[in-house]
Design a protein around this motif. Sequence first.
Motif, short mmCIF file in Angstrom:
data_model
loop_
_atom_site.label_atom_id
_atom_site.label_comp_id
_atom_site.label_asym_id
_atom_site.label_seq_id
_atom_site.Cartn_x
_atom_site.Cartn_y
_atom_site.Cartn_z
N MET A 178 0.83 -1.20 0.00
CA MET A 178 0.00 0.00 0.00
C MET A 178 0.87 1.26 0.00
SD MET A 178 -2.83 -1.23 2.81
CE MET A 178 -3.32 0.45 3.15
N MET A 179 1.91 1.24 0.81
CA MET A 179 2.81 2.38 0.90
C MET A 179 3.50 2.65 -0.44
SD MET A 179 5.97 2.83 3.58
CE MET A 179 6.74 4.43 3.87
N ALA A 180 4.06 1.59 -1.03
CA ALA A 180 4.76 1.75 -2.31
C ALA A 180 3.81 2.19 -3.41
CB ALA A 180 5.44 0.44 -2.69
N ASN A 181 2.62 1.60 -3.45
CA ASN A 181 1.64 1.94 -4.49
C ASN A 181 1.27 3.41 -4.42
OD1 ASN A 181 -0.04 1.02 -6.67
ND2 ASN A 181 -1.80 1.14 -5.31
N ASP A 182 1.17 3.92 -3.19
CA ASP A 182 0.81 5.32 -3.00
C ASP A 182 2.00 6.24 -3.25
OD1 ASP A 182 -0.58 7.65 -2.13
OD2 ASP A 182 0.18 7.37 -0.11
N GLN A 183 3.11 5.99 -2.59
CA GLN A 183 4.23 6.93 -2.63
C GLN A 183 4.99 6.90 -3.95
OE1 GLN A 183 6.63 7.37 0.86
NE2 GLN A 183 4.82 8.09 1.94
N MET A 184 4.94 5.77 -4.65
CA MET A 184 5.59 5.69 -5.96
C MET A 184 4.63 6.07 -7.10
SD MET A 184 8.71 4.69 -5.23
CE MET A 184 9.46 3.92 -6.66
N ASN A 185 3.39 6.39 -6.73
CA ASN A 185 2.37 6.77 -7.72
C ASN A 185 2.15 5.69 -8.78
OD1 ASN A 185 1.79 9.43 -6.65
ND2 ASN A 185 3.80 10.05 -7.43
N PHE A 186 2.20 4.43 -8.35
CA PHE A 186 1.90 3.33 -9.27
C PHE A 186 0.43 3.35 -9.68
CE2 PHE A 186 5.45 0.48 -7.31
CZ PHE A 186 6.41 1.16 -8.03
N ASN A 187 -0.43 3.63 -8.69
CA ASN A 187 -1.88 3.65 -8.91
C ASN A 187 -2.40 2.32 -9.44
OD1 ASN A 187 -2.17 6.43 -8.12
ND2 ASN A 187 -1.25 6.98 -10.09
N CYS A 188 -1.80 1.25 -8.96
CA CYS A 188 -2.27 -0.09 -9.33
C CYS A 188 -3.60 -0.38 -8.61
CB CYS A 188 -1.22 -1.12 -8.91
SG CYS A 188 -1.63 -2.81 -9.37
N LYS A 189 -4.44 -1.19 -9.24
CA LYS A 189 -5.65 -1.65 -8.57
C LYS A 189 -5.22 -2.75 -7.60
CE LYS A 189 -10.45 -3.01 -9.27
NZ LYS A 189 -11.51 -3.38 -10.26
N LEU A 190 -4.94 -2.35 -6.36
CA LEU A 190 -4.33 -3.22 -5.36
C LEU A 190 -5.37 -3.70 -4.36
CD1 LEU A 190 -1.84 -4.37 -3.76
CD2 LEU A 190 -1.67 -2.10 -2.69
N HIS A 191 -5.33 -4.99 -4.06
CA HIS A 191 -6.17 -5.58 -3.03
C HIS A 191 -5.27 -6.23 -1.98
CE1 HIS A 191 -9.39 -5.29 -6.07
NE2 HIS A 191 -8.54 -5.88 -6.90
N VAL A 192 -5.51 -5.94 -0.72
CA VAL A 192 -4.78 -6.59 0.37
C VAL A 192 -5.76 -7.44 1.16
CG1 VAL A 192 -3.38 -6.28 2.46
CG2 VAL A 192 -3.07 -4.74 0.50
N ILE A 193 -5.55 -8.75 1.14
CA ILE A 193 -6.38 -9.66 1.94
C ILE A 193 -5.76 -9.71 3.32
CG2 ILE A 193 -7.45 -11.93 2.02
CD1 ILE A 193 -7.81 -10.21 -0.64
N PRO A 194 -6.44 -9.15 4.33
CA PRO A 194 -5.77 -8.89 5.61
C PRO A 194 -5.61 -10.13 6.48
CG PRO A 194 -8.06 -8.22 5.74
CD PRO A 194 -7.83 -8.66 4.31
N CYS A 195 -4.70 -9.98 7.44
CA CYS A 195 -4.60 -10.96 8.52
C CYS A 195 -5.74 -10.71 9.51
CB CYS A 195 -3.26 -10.81 9.26
SG CYS A 195 -1.81 -10.94 8.21
N GLU A 196 -5.93 -11.66 10.40
CA GLU A 196 -6.94 -11.49 11.44
C GLU A 196 -6.34 -11.91 12.78
OE1 GLU A 196 -10.79 -14.03 12.40
OE2 GLU A 196 -11.21 -12.61 10.78
N GLY A 197 -6.61 -11.11 13.81
CA GLY A 197 -6.17 -11.47 15.16
C GLY A 197 -4.74 -11.08 15.47
N TRP A 198 -4.09 -10.34 14.55
CA TRP A 198 -2.70 -9.96 14.79
C TRP A 198 -2.64 -8.55 15.36
CZ3 TRP A 198 0.99 -6.64 12.00
CH2 TRP A 198 2.32 -6.83 12.43
N ASP A 199 -1.98 -8.41 16.49
CA ASP A 199 -1.66 -7.12 17.08
C ASP A 199 -0.24 -6.78 16.66
OD1 ASP A 199 -0.43 -5.32 19.11
OD2 ASP A 199 -2.35 -5.54 20.16
N ARG A 200 0.00 -5.55 16.22
CA ARG A 200 1.30 -5.25 15.64
C ARG A 200 2.45 -5.25 16.66
NH1 ARG A 200 0.28 -2.26 11.72
NH2 ARG A 200 2.47 -2.01 11.16
N LYS A 201 2.13 -5.34 17.94
CA LYS A 201 3.19 -5.51 18.93
C LYS A 201 3.68 -6.96 19.00
CE LYS A 201 1.79 -1.80 22.14
NZ LYS A 201 0.43 -1.51 21.69
N MET A 202 2.95 -7.88 18.36
CA MET A 202 3.29 -9.30 18.45
C MET A 202 4.56 -9.65 17.67
SD MET A 202 -0.27 -11.36 17.90
CE MET A 202 -1.53 -11.50 19.17
#
Length: 382
Positions: A178-202
């Motif tokens: 997501m970061m690269a697609n935005d900051q590099m102005n790729f503008n790709c039709k990007l889908h991220v299938i997310p994780c579930e139950g993950w806390d980023r401190k883990m």
Amino acid sequence: MVLNGLEQTDKYDRLFKGKRIGLITSPSGVDNNFNSTISIFHKKYKLAALFSPEHGVRGDIEAGALVDTYLDPYTGVQVYSLYRKDSKRLTKEMLDLVDIVVYDIQDVGTRYFTFINTMLYALEDCANSGREFAVLDRINPLDGVTVEGNILKPEFKSFVGAYPLCMRYGLTIGEFAMMANDQMNFNCKLHVIPCEGWDRKMLFPDTKRRWVMPTMGIPRFDTALLYPGTCLFEGTNMSEGRGTTCPFEIIGAPFIDGQKLADEMNRRKLPGVLFRPVHFKPTASKFNGEKCEGVQIHITDYGSVLSVDTGIELLFRIKDMYPGKFKFLPPYKGSTRQFIDLLSGDDAIRNEKMDRERLLDSYRQESAGFARTKAQYHLYGG
């Protein structure tokens, strides 16, 4: 329970049904019962092509070796190489075979890991060709909070560093996309299938998931946690432990006194680690078949380890203890940059006027700035 994106695909069937799918994956592309992404997508959807990163989709290609195009023996699907001598890119001919490209490889949260650059190039190629791109997100085993090291400088871009990330960057692969697609102005039709139950401190052990080697060079979680710092030794004449059972945990050479080095490092009282003197004889890579001494880094507290600091402290200590014997490797044939510069993202480590503390201070400033920037792309709390 913590789930990766692969285990969430049923909720996103609409993205894949009826489409010709090109899959970028590796042996780490499995669910928690070790069913591979290849077999899951082959059974459920129209798997039109497999795209191979370094090591091959089945992990049978050694580090750095080029990958050929071949038929996958288990599915009969054609495998196209994204690790060719002439290019690491998706070609028009490859993209003409598919409607959507799906990426599913376990990341290790470290800039030098070539798989993330395979993802970055594929994202850009899909943007340029109008193809959709989907990331089956996976947890960052090194947590999603800790950021270490410098930001890659543009003039040092390579396949071990193709984007201005920190050495340890605290994002999932989906967040990075997501970061690269935005900051590099790729503008790709990007889908991220997310994780579930993950806390980023883990950290990975907190997830209770089963460890699958992302590559043969990272056999266990301890290796992955040390890798952001000890991978830097690949740019030196020191063995980084390849050809032993503990790559990136053992550092040494024939000219090292392991006991003296361990004593020196333990006196520094680095957080979360202890150093043990070791004797070893690599069966591959540097010093193949030669007797070496060095240290093994043992982790005593996962939560307090600062990987990059540990690697830099060890590198500078060896450099100071063995002047004339410790060396940075010369540039590879055809390259103008020394490999340590490509790994570290600039030439500061080789600068004779740069001391360890000044270097680490500059790293901390850059990583603090990156942490603020990356926060806007977080998909997960904690």
